[in-house]
Design an enzyme around this catalytic site. Structure first.
Site, PDB file in Angstrom:
ATOM      1  N   THR A   1      36.382  29.476  42.925  1.00 40.54           N
ATOM      2  CA  THR A   1      35.503  29.682  44.087  1.00 40.54           C
ATOM      3  C   THR A   1      34.103  29.133  43.779  1.00 40.54           C
ATOM      4  OG1 THR A   1      36.648  31.743  44.542  1.00 40.54           O
ATOM      5  CG2 THR A   1      34.539  31.440  45.637  1.00 40.54           C
TER       6      THR A   1
ATOM      7  N   ARG B   1      48.191  33.649  51.754  1.00 41.24           N
ATOM      8  CA  ARG B   1      47.224  34.683  51.329  1.00 41.24           C
ATOM      9  C   ARG B   1      45.827  34.253  51.700  1.00 41.24           C
ATOM     10  NH1 ARG B   1      42.890  34.899  47.523  1.00 41.24           N
ATOM     11  NH2 ARG B   1      42.455  37.054  46.924  1.00 41.24           N
ATOM     12  N   ILE B   2      45.065  35.175  52.278  1.00 41.76           N
ATOM     13  CA  ILE B   2      43.668  34.913  52.618  1.00 41.76           C
ATOM     14  C   ILE B   2      42.806  35.809  51.741  1.00 41.76           C
ATOM     15  CG2 ILE B   2      41.937  35.278  54.435  1.00 41.76           C
ATOM     16  CD1 ILE B   2      43.985  34.177  56.413  1.00 41.76           C
ATOM     17  N   GLY B   3      41.792  35.261  51.112  1.00 44.10           N
ATOM     18  CA  GLY B   3      40.931  36.054  50.224  1.00 44.10           C
ATOM     19  C   GLY B   3      39.631  36.412  50.909  1.00 44.10           C
ATOM     20  N   ASP B   4      38.604  36.679  50.116  1.00 46.54           N
ATOM     21  CA  ASP B   4      37.325  37.132  50.681  1.00 46.54           C
ATOM     22  C   ASP B   4      36.446  35.967  51.155  1.00 46.54           C
ATOM     23  OD1 ASP B   4      37.134  36.801  47.599  1.00 46.54           O
ATOM     24  OD2 ASP B   4      35.091  36.574  48.321  1.00 46.54           O
TER      25      ASP B   4
ATOM     26  N   THR C   1      32.183  36.027  44.668  1.00 52.02           N
ATOM     27  CA  THR C   1      33.367  35.446  44.024  1.00 52.02           C
ATOM     28  C   THR C   1      33.979  36.501  43.118  1.00 52.02           C
ATOM     29  OG1 THR C   1      34.144  33.760  42.481  1.00 52.02           O
ATOM     30  CG2 THR C   1      31.883  34.490  42.204  1.00 52.02           C
ATOM     31  N   GLY C   2      35.291  36.363  42.850  1.00 49.09           N
ATOM     32  CA  GLY C   2      35.951  37.327  41.959  1.00 49.09           C
ATOM     33  C   GLY C   2      37.197  37.870  42.603  1.00 49.09           C
ATOM     34  N   GLU C   3      37.458  39.170  42.420  1.00 52.22           N
ATOM     35  CA  GLU C   3      38.662  39.786  42.947  1.00 52.22           C
ATOM     36  C   GLU C   3      38.551  39.955  44.464  1.00 52.22           C
ATOM     37  OE1 GLU C   3      39.641  42.771  39.513  1.00 52.22           O
ATOM     38  OE2 GLU C   3      40.036  43.673  41.479  1.00 52.22           O
ATOM     39  N   GLY C   4      39.190  39.025  45.189  1.00 47.74           N
ATOM     40  CA  GLY C   4      39.033  38.996  46.642  1.00 47.74           C
ATOM     41  C   GLY C   4      39.309  40.330  47.311  1.00 47.74           C
TER      42      GLY C   4
END
Lengths: 131, 195
Positions: A1, A29-32, A51-54
């Site tokens: 990211t 899959r959709i993240g943050d 950024t990181g664990e969505g």
């Protein structure tokens, strides 16, 4: 990211985030990163990119939270970033960068390192990876 | 009122064993992007133009997980997403599930400025991209040798890997990934592995 946050010479803030997501993720899959208020947020107070664990960033609406504690708790930009990383991630791991309409810049993370860089008009410039 | 300011990132969660040469490459890219943004700010470009300019540069360079160099799905393909927000009026645009758009952040900006919506995804986003005439490339363009190796490691470890650049060493790092106590939302990452 990857991400960028900017406040320009007229005090206007903006934020942008872009990603390929997680290695070995499910298709679809959709993240943050594309979720406004989670991975990216900007208003007239600040601009934030996460950024990181969505999944943790989404649940904590992390980017909007920085603006919210500045508006409602009167925290400064760095105080808001530190508060959100410490109090809003539960067990999750993430990092974020932020600028304020006053020309401040801040960064916070609870992961092992974060690729980041920042600069201000008065000549300050820093690039870092570790704490 | 203070002056201008800018910050960039290339992802959080860095492998502690990342080789010094890779660390130096990352710092050089971050410095190059900062300087790109600084010269735009000195030319009085607006904040929204500068964030798009800088993220495009980061998407084009294969070093970080976005655009070219994106992480791979379980099927070995690339699905990208991006968003952009202008604090001046709180306008925003976002895209997900892109497979052929060279610079996702610019399509997100077009969603903000040229569509009645704030978020387009998958085939709708790709159709919008074609109508807007943005640069399209094959999905292979985004796939790098390194990430093919990383996906192999992740599959062997039966896990999902974050913005991690595990150096392409032998399979011992895969066991490191398998044994490492990576958690997501307080659960061991292996819980998500079946995904």
């Amino acid at each position: 990211t990857v991400g960028c946050v900017v406040v320009d010479s007229k005090g206007r803030c903006a934020a942008a985030t872009s990603t390929g997501g997680l290695m070995n993720k499910m298709n679809g899959r959709i993240g943050d990163s594309p979720l406004i208020g989670a991975g990216t947020y900007a208003c007239n107070v600040c601009g934030v990119s996460c950024t990181g664990e969505g999944e943790a960033i989404i649940r904590g609406t992390l980017a909007r939270e920085v603006a919210a504690v500045m508006e409602y708790k009167g925290l400064s930009l760095q105080e808001a970033v530190d508060f959100v990383i410490k109090e809003r991630l539960d067990e999750g791991q993430a990092g974020l960068i932020a600028v304020s309409n006053k020309g401040d810049v801040a960064c916070g993370f609870n992961t092992t390192g974060m690729f980041r860089g920042c600069a201000t008009e008065d000549g300050f410039m820093e690039v870092g990876i570790w704490e | 009122m203070g002056g201008w300011a800018i910050a960039v990132h290339g992802g959080a969660g860095v492998d502690p064993n990342l080789p010094p040469q890779r660390q130096e490459e990352a710092k050089q890219l971050l410095t190059r992007c900062l300087n790109l943004g600084i010269s735009a700010l000195r030319s009085n470009d607006s904040a929204i133009d500068v964030v798009e300019l800088v993220v495009r540069e980061l998407e084009t360079d294969p070093l970080f997980n976005s655009g070219r160099g994106s992480a791979l799905t379980a099927e070995g393909t690339v699905e990208m997403e991006a968003s952009i927000m202008d604090g001046n009026g709180r306008r925003c645009g976002a895209v997900s599930g892109l497979t052929t758009v060279k610079n996702p952040v610019s399509l997100a900006r077009l969603v903000m400025e040229k569509s009645p919506h704030s978020y387009l995804a998958f085939s709708g986003a790709e159709d919008f991209a074609r109508k807007q005439g943005v640069e399209l490339v094959d999905n292979e363009y985004f796939i790098t040798e390194e990430n093919v190796g990383m996906l192999k490691l992740a599959k062997e470890a039966n896990t999902i890997v974050f913005d991690y650049r595990i150096p392409t060493v032998g399979s011992e790092s895969c066991s490191a990934v398998a044994e490492s106590p990576i958690q997501m939302n307080g659960l061991p990452i292996s819980v998500y592995a079946p995904e």
